[in-house]
Design an enzyme around this catalytic site. Sequence first.
Site, PDB file in Angstrom:
ATOM      1  N   GLY A   1      -1.269  -5.371   3.282  1.00 22.83           N
ATOM      2  CA  GLY A   1      -0.542  -5.757   2.085  1.00 22.83           C
ATOM      3  C   GLY A   1      -0.738  -4.857   0.884  1.00 22.83           C
ATOM      4  O   GLY A   1      -0.119  -5.083  -0.155  1.00 22.83           O
TER       5      GLY A   1
ATOM      6  N   GLY B   1       0.055  -1.660   0.829  1.00 23.11           N
ATOM      7  CA  GLY B   1       1.134  -0.683   0.790  1.00 23.11           C
ATOM      8  C   GLY B   1       0.844   0.641   1.454  1.00 23.11           C
ATOM      9  O   GLY B   1       1.515   1.632   1.183  1.00 23.11           O
ATOM     10  N   LYS B   2      -0.119   0.671   2.377  1.00 21.94           N
ATOM     11  CA  LYS B   2      -0.481   1.964   2.961  1.00 21.94           C
ATOM     12  C   LYS B   2       0.643   2.524   3.842  1.00 21.94           C
ATOM     13  O   LYS B   2       0.844   3.744   3.878  1.00 21.94           O
ATOM     14  CB  LYS B   2      -1.790   1.879   3.739  1.00 21.94           C
ATOM     15  CG  LYS B   2      -1.839   0.891   4.871  1.00 21.94           C
ATOM     16  CD  LYS B   2      -3.215   0.871   5.512  1.00 21.94           C
ATOM     17  CE  LYS B   2      -3.297  -0.167   6.625  1.00 21.94           C
ATOM     18  NZ  LYS B   2      -3.168  -1.543   6.130  1.00 21.94           N
ATOM     19  N   THR B   3       1.390   1.658   4.537  1.00 22.19           N
ATOM     20  CA  THR B   3       2.493   2.160   5.364  1.00 22.19           C
ATOM     21  C   THR B   3       3.564   2.809   4.501  1.00 22.19           C
ATOM     22  O   THR B   3       4.062   3.897   4.812  1.00 22.19           O
ATOM     23  CB  THR B   3       3.107   1.018   6.191  1.00 22.19           C
ATOM     24  OG1 THR B   3       2.139   0.534   7.128  1.00 22.19           O
ATOM     25  CG2 THR B   3       4.331   1.495   6.963  1.00 22.19           C
ATOM     26  N   SER B   4       3.923   2.154   3.413  1.00 22.96           N
ATOM     27  CA  SER B   4       4.952   2.707   2.519  1.00 22.96           C
ATOM     28  C   SER B   4       4.503   4.050   1.943  1.00 22.96           C
ATOM     29  O   SER B   4       5.287   5.009   1.887  1.00 22.96           O
ATOM     30  CB  SER B   4       5.239   1.725   1.381  1.00 22.96           C
ATOM     31  OG  SER B   4       5.725   0.501   1.892  1.00 22.96           O
TER      32      SER B   4
ATOM     33  N   ASP C   1      -1.014   0.897  13.206  1.00 18.41           N
ATOM     34  CA  ASP C   1      -1.126  -0.429  12.602  1.00 18.41           C
ATOM     35  C   ASP C   1      -0.561  -1.460  13.564  1.00 18.41           C
ATOM     36  O   ASP C   1       0.583  -1.340  14.006  1.00 18.41           O
ATOM     37  CB  ASP C   1      -0.352  -0.456  11.281  1.00 18.41           C
ATOM     38  CG  ASP C   1      -0.644  -1.693  10.454  1.00 18.41           C
ATOM     39  OD1 ASP C   1      -0.979  -2.735  11.055  1.00 18.41           O
ATOM     40  OD2 ASP C   1      -0.528  -1.630   9.232  1.00 18.41           O
TER      41      ASP C   1
ATOM     42  N   THR D   1       3.225  -7.533   5.643  1.00 15.42           N
ATOM     43  CA  THR D   1       2.019  -7.256   6.427  1.00 15.42           C
ATOM     44  C   THR D   1       1.037  -8.427   6.418  1.00 15.42           C
ATOM     45  O   THR D   1       0.525  -8.807   7.477  1.00 15.42           O
ATOM     46  CB  THR D   1       1.350  -5.966   5.937  1.00 15.42           C
ATOM     47  OG1 THR D   1       2.286  -4.887   6.048  1.00 15.42           O
ATOM     48  CG2 THR D   1       0.128  -5.644   6.774  1.00 15.42           C
TER      49      THR D   1
END
Length: 591
Positions: free
Chosen positions: A18, A20-23, A45, A502
């Site tokens: 949550g 924001g690491k993927t973004s 992930d 997430t």
Amino acid sequence: MKFLDQAPRFLFFTGKGGVGKTSIACATAIQLADAGRQVLLVSTDPASNVGQVFGTAIGNRITAIAAVSNLAALEIDPQAAAQAYRDRIVGPVRGMLPETVVAGIEEQLSGACTTEIAAFDEFTALLTDSALTSDYDHIVFDTAPTGHTIRLLQLPGAWSGFLETGKGDASCLGPLAGLEKQRAQYKAAVEALADTQRTRLMLVARAQQATLREVAHTHKELASIGLSQQYLIVNGILPDSEAENDPLAAAIHEREQAALNAVPAVLQQLPCDYVPLKPFNLVGLPALRQLLSATPAQAQASIDPAVELDEPGLPELIDGIAKNGHGLVMLMGKGGVGKTTLAAAIAVELARRGLLVHLTTSDPAAHLSETLNGTIGSLNVSRIDPHTETERYRQHILETKGAKLDAQGRALLEEDLRSPCTEEIAVFQAFSQVIREAGKKFVVMDTAPTGHTLLLLDATGAYHREINRQMGSSGLHYTTPLMRLQDPELTKVLIVTLAETTPVLEAANLQADLNRAGIKPWAWIINNSIAATSVTSPLLRQRAMNELREINAVANQHARRYAVVPLLRHEPVGVERLLALTGENSRHSES
């Protein structure tokens, strides 16, 4: 952005669900590709939504992103990797060993440790096989291996025989039984991670004191094993302009600035970037290209009507909890979702109703006393010290099981007992003493053992199974701690999450894990919801609209019952504010 200056070949993004690491990983990959670099984006992930972000199916194969020149992506499926890994280890002994033994091995390989190691097993070639990745200037990883995983891979090499002879205990070492043949490749991978010329690690956080404390712990853990090239990225900071005419936005801004001013000392030495909160969902190329841009994003929500949310609140859940007059209430969820605050609020409200309550935690960062900031009759508060309990448990195992081992066996046992599962088991044993009180009063437990730990206790250990064996034919009545947790009349598990993609996926995975242990979560709590408030900030109104899909998913797909708790103007610290959080007027509150 500082973390992109002279970017090395390997870029890792890590952080709690949550944040924001993927973004940020996707936006980084796009920015490097737009600059003419050949880039491979890799996600490990379990809740990966990289394909969703780009609007294309990716999966476990290198796939060119048609809309971005120079960019390809790969989604490693950790669950599929873990299943293949289990099959590789269990397959040779199936049919040769008793089914009960095989089942025990499978259960030991069922948890998060196996998934982490199997995922590392999958992407280790990307770190070491130059032929496989020679076409790429940069490899961007969404989700780095944890310090725990790397420490396991650095352990001595005689795991298999040690475990096969039954000298190991219920821990994380089971998943390592199949790694012997790949030790050289793992060693090279760990060396690549520690090489500052090749690797940079980004710690992604939010401007929240609890989240920053967890990131500080991650930093120290990774630095202690040689991963020193670290950058801090604080994501989702509310812009100053949004705080001008909205009391809730102003309060959020003030809290975030206070958290940033109190960044843990170990993080202050790291290069740091700040990424402002955006009003839109970070899906699609236009949104991702704006994420790391210095140009402020304009919110489009000012023309939209305010969200009118009519969802059950915390008071309804507490009414259901209070009916029996006693019982165990366990709050579970990832870090940063507000378990401690909600545990304290539930305990205080039950005590206000004249019920006997014991509130207990094992979270080192919980600061329950700060949250309560006062007392209320019939409420008793305690804290279980994980370090003390773990040392007590280790000494017990070394004095009993370890007493019969030679020097090499004892050394391996000591390595075994350094795993995180050892701590969870030790803490659970301490919790078991408290659980017995739930027959006469309410026990509210913050930071409960994970489903994986419960399965280890049941399937490899032996307390529950041994009691079954000893008592099964005696006709005597008995109750083990796991049986108490599986009893819906005695135990109510509350899963805490946020109305973001997430955290909801991670909470759903936790629920599946608990279900396998025979524990059915009683309810979900969606905490800190903007949609449950009244806001005028255009950015926050758009964020509120974005939450509706996740709230709908919890209500219709995941939870038997649920509650939505609003994001509050002031931190719910102190008995009075905690009672306001659980009172009849708590929803849509700005107190």
